[in-house]
Design an enzyme around this catalytic site. Structure first.
Site, PDB file in Angstrom:
ATOM      1  N   LYS A  78      10.449  50.944  63.340  1.00 55.94           N
ATOM      2  CA  LYS A  78      11.653  50.735  64.157  1.00 55.94           C
ATOM      3  C   LYS A  78      12.668  51.825  63.815  1.00 55.94           C
ATOM      4  O   LYS A  78      12.827  52.189  62.640  1.00 55.94           O
ATOM      5  CB  LYS A  78      12.219  49.344  63.845  1.00 55.94           C
ATOM      6  CG  LYS A  78      13.386  48.911  64.721  1.00 55.94           C
ATOM      7  CD  LYS A  78      13.790  47.461  64.399  1.00 55.94           C
ATOM      8  CE  LYS A  78      14.925  46.957  65.261  1.00 55.94           C
ATOM      9  NZ  LYS A  78      15.264  45.553  64.976  1.00 55.94           N
ATOM     10  N   SER A 153      15.540  42.594  69.069  1.00 63.13           N
ATOM     11  CA  SER A 153      15.803  44.002  69.244  1.00 63.13           C
ATOM     12  C   SER A 153      14.648  44.943  68.898  1.00 63.13           C
ATOM     13  O   SER A 153      14.667  46.103  69.306  1.00 63.13           O
ATOM     14  CB  SER A 153      17.009  44.400  68.387  1.00 63.13           C
ATOM     15  OG  SER A 153      16.714  44.223  67.021  1.00 63.13           O
ATOM     16  N   SER A 177      14.946  39.159  65.735  1.00 70.24           N
ATOM     17  CA  SER A 177      14.514  40.442  66.314  1.00 70.24           C
ATOM     18  C   SER A 177      13.094  40.876  66.007  1.00 70.24           C
ATOM     19  O   SER A 177      12.626  41.855  66.587  1.00 70.24           O
ATOM     20  CB  SER A 177      15.456  41.549  65.884  1.00 70.24           C
ATOM     21  OG  SER A 177      16.563  41.555  66.735  1.00 70.24           O
TER      22      SER A 177
HETATM   23  N1  GLN Z   1      19.317  38.983  69.396  1.00 69.82           N
HETATM   24  C1  GLN Z   1      20.145  38.768  68.257  1.00 69.82           C
HETATM   25  C2  GLN Z   1      21.402  39.601  68.374  1.00 69.82           C
HETATM   26  O1  GLN Z   1      21.604  40.136  69.391  1.00 69.82           O
HETATM   27  C3  GLN Z   1      19.386  39.070  67.005  1.00 69.82           C
HETATM   28  C4  GLN Z   1      19.212  40.517  66.766  1.00 69.82           C
HETATM   29  C5  GLN Z   1      18.436  40.842  65.529  1.00 69.82           C
HETATM   30  O2  GLN Z   1      17.749  39.993  64.966  1.00 69.82           O
HETATM   31  N2  GLN Z   1      18.604  42.062  65.084  1.00 69.82           N
HETATM   32  O3  GLN Z   1      22.171  39.724  67.482  1.00 69.82           O
END
Ligand code: GLN
Length: 495
Positions: A78, A153, A177
């Site tokens: 990532k 994400s 994410s």
């Molecule tokens: N979707 C969640 C957010 O927008 C979690 C994101 C993540 O786990 N990095 O914060």
């Protein structure tokens, strides 16, 4: 033949001399060249670096040096993990051109073990989002349906495994994410216990929640990758000092009776029919494997999203204060320093990141700190206690990973709350610091459905063993998408 090998099989064949690491790497790179223009999982493909690393593994093997368990197995990273000498963008304009002078701890370990890095994968800017639509660079398409999001994400990493670009990938999970995109893309994704894996060199989003974890097709491959990255690191003060157990080795121990809790708050309204039926079938399959199912309750579940959206933005507003145009990436030059900060941040950050910074700054401001931030911390504790009570009666909890399968592009971008709700089942594990795994347990037409197991702290081994046992008796994880060859850049634009 090579595309369908698991990481474990690749590693065995490299070790035995059946396949050269360079052959494996070349095949993956060719597959990326052919299909990534349609999927767009990668922000940067590290072709020369990957081939060089693979060739080094082949040389080491020839010279009789013992190889580490993942030597020669290519990995996707990532793009919020720092890679020495390779641009690390967090899919943000503000980090464009930032070339870290050092490797993240996980990258360093994998590099030392001989894992060729195929490239850096797309994400929601600074990991804030649930669809990868918040990437400032481009959209990433779900390999199972190009009109749908891959989740986020870590959307690019989930796609990289789903599309067989890489047998393994790393993601980060602050509120789902890793698990949510794993569910949307039909792969395994594991968020380890808070403290299990060093975050040194992971670009921080919300430091009391962030964890790095593996994506893979099988539980065994996820265990191998966890083995490679877990363990103490003095450079991350939250990293646990105890050495972790050997996860992959423990997978084949006899499967003892496991008590599986079904939290009633996770099976209520909002679930689509196909998700409910996939979970019903999974419950009975787990029973057949000897699990005992029990209804439990986590009464503060409905507080998880509001608590998360105070704590995570509060921490993000502090962590992102460093992007001032002086030290990293983008700088919008003006004569006045304050103007430079202002202009750099205005141009460099996208809408969602700005929204989080504002939310967080507000929650931390004097006068509101006690009413919002402090209260959120107190409710976070109640959420943790719910889990502790449940784990007095059961060994793990089973839930759907998401209420619905992958949604369409644009479906939720206009309504942040709808987007936030797609993490409703994943966020609590982060707030409580617990390990949780998502794995494929069915399909709704072409779209994968994921189930989640949450366990007590440090129970990754148990979670992986349950999924391993399930995968020995099912084949959802083997279903592969039919990849399109259309050029994704012509369809839709990134937010
Ligand atoms: N979707 C969640 C957010 O927008 C979690 C994101 C993540 O786990 N990095 O914060």
């Amino acid at each position: 033949m090579i595309p369908t090998l698991t990481a474990a099989e690749m590693a065995d064949r490299v070790r035995s001399g059946d396949l050269r690491a360079a052959e494996i790497c070349e095949a993956r790179l060719a597959h990326i060249r052919e299909h990534d223009p349609a999927v767009r999982a990668f922000v940067t493909v590290m072709e020369p670096e990957a081939l060089k690393a693979a060739e080094e593994v082949d040389l080491r093997r020839k010279s009789g040096v013992a190889l580490s368990p993942l030597a020669g197995v290519p990995i996707a990273l990532k793009d919020n993990l720092c890679t020495r000498g390779v641009e690390t963008t967090c899919s943000s304009k503000i980090l464009k051109g930032f070339i870290p002078p050092y490797d993240a701890a996980v990258v360093e370990r994998l590099r030392a073990g001989g894992s060729p890095f195929l490239g850096k994968t797309n994400l929601d800017e600074f990991a804030m989002g649930s669809s990868t639509e918040n990437s400032a660079l481009f959209l990433t398409r779900n390999p199972h349906d190009p009109d749908r999001v891959p989740g986020g994400s870590s959307g690019g990493s989930a796609c990289a495994v789903a599309a067989d670009f890489a047998p393994l990938a790393l993601g980060s999970d602050t509120g789902g994410s890793i698990r949510q995109p794993a569910a949307f893309c039909g792969v395994v994704g594991l968020k380890p216990t808070y403290g299990r894996v060093s975050r040194y060199g992971l670009i921080a989003f919300a430091s009391s929640l962030d964890q790095i974890g593996p994506f893979a097709r099988t539980a065994r491959d996820a265990a191998l990758l966890l083995d490679a990255i877990a363990g103490p690191d003095p450079r991350d003060s939250t990293c646990l000092p105890d050495p972790p157990p050997a996860f992959a080795q423990a997978l084949d121990r006899p499967f003892e009776k496991i008590r599986v809790g079904l939290p009633k708050e996770y099976f209520g309204e909002g679930l689509t029919g196909p998700v409910t039926s996939a979970l019903d079938r999974l419950k009975s399959e787990l029973k057949d494997l000897g699990c005992e199912l029990k209804d439990v309750s986590l009464p503060h579940t409905s507080c998880a999203i509001p608590v998360y959206y105070l704590i995570a933005p509060a921490e993000a507003s502090s962590n992102l204060a460093r992007y001032d145009g002086v030290q990293y990436g983008l700088r919008v030059e003006t004569k006045d320093l304050i103007q430079q900060y202002f202009k750099t941040r205005s141009e460099g950050f996208g809408r969602e990141v700005k929204r989080r910074i504002m939310l967080g700054t507000f929650a931390l401001s004097s006068g509101y700190y006690d009413a919002y931030y402090l209260k959120a911390l107190k409710v976070r504790r109640l959420i943790y206690e719910d889990f502790m009570k449940a784990f007095a009666d059961v060994d793990v909890l089973l839930t759907p990973t998401t209420p619905t399968p992958a949604f369409r592009f644009g479906e939720k971008v206009a309504d942040p709350l709808q987007m936030y709700l797609s993490d409703i089942f994943t966020i609590s594990a982060n707030l409580a610091g617990l390990p949780a795994i998502s794995f494929p347990c069915g399909f709704d037409g072409a779209l994968p459905i994921g189930a989640q197991l949450i366990g007590p702290a440090l129970s990754e081994g148990r979670l992986l063993r349950i999924v391993h046992e399930y995968q020995k008796n099912s084949d959802w994880h083997l279903r592969r998408p039919r990849l399109a060859r259309r050029d994704a850049s012509r369809v839709g634009t990134a937010a």
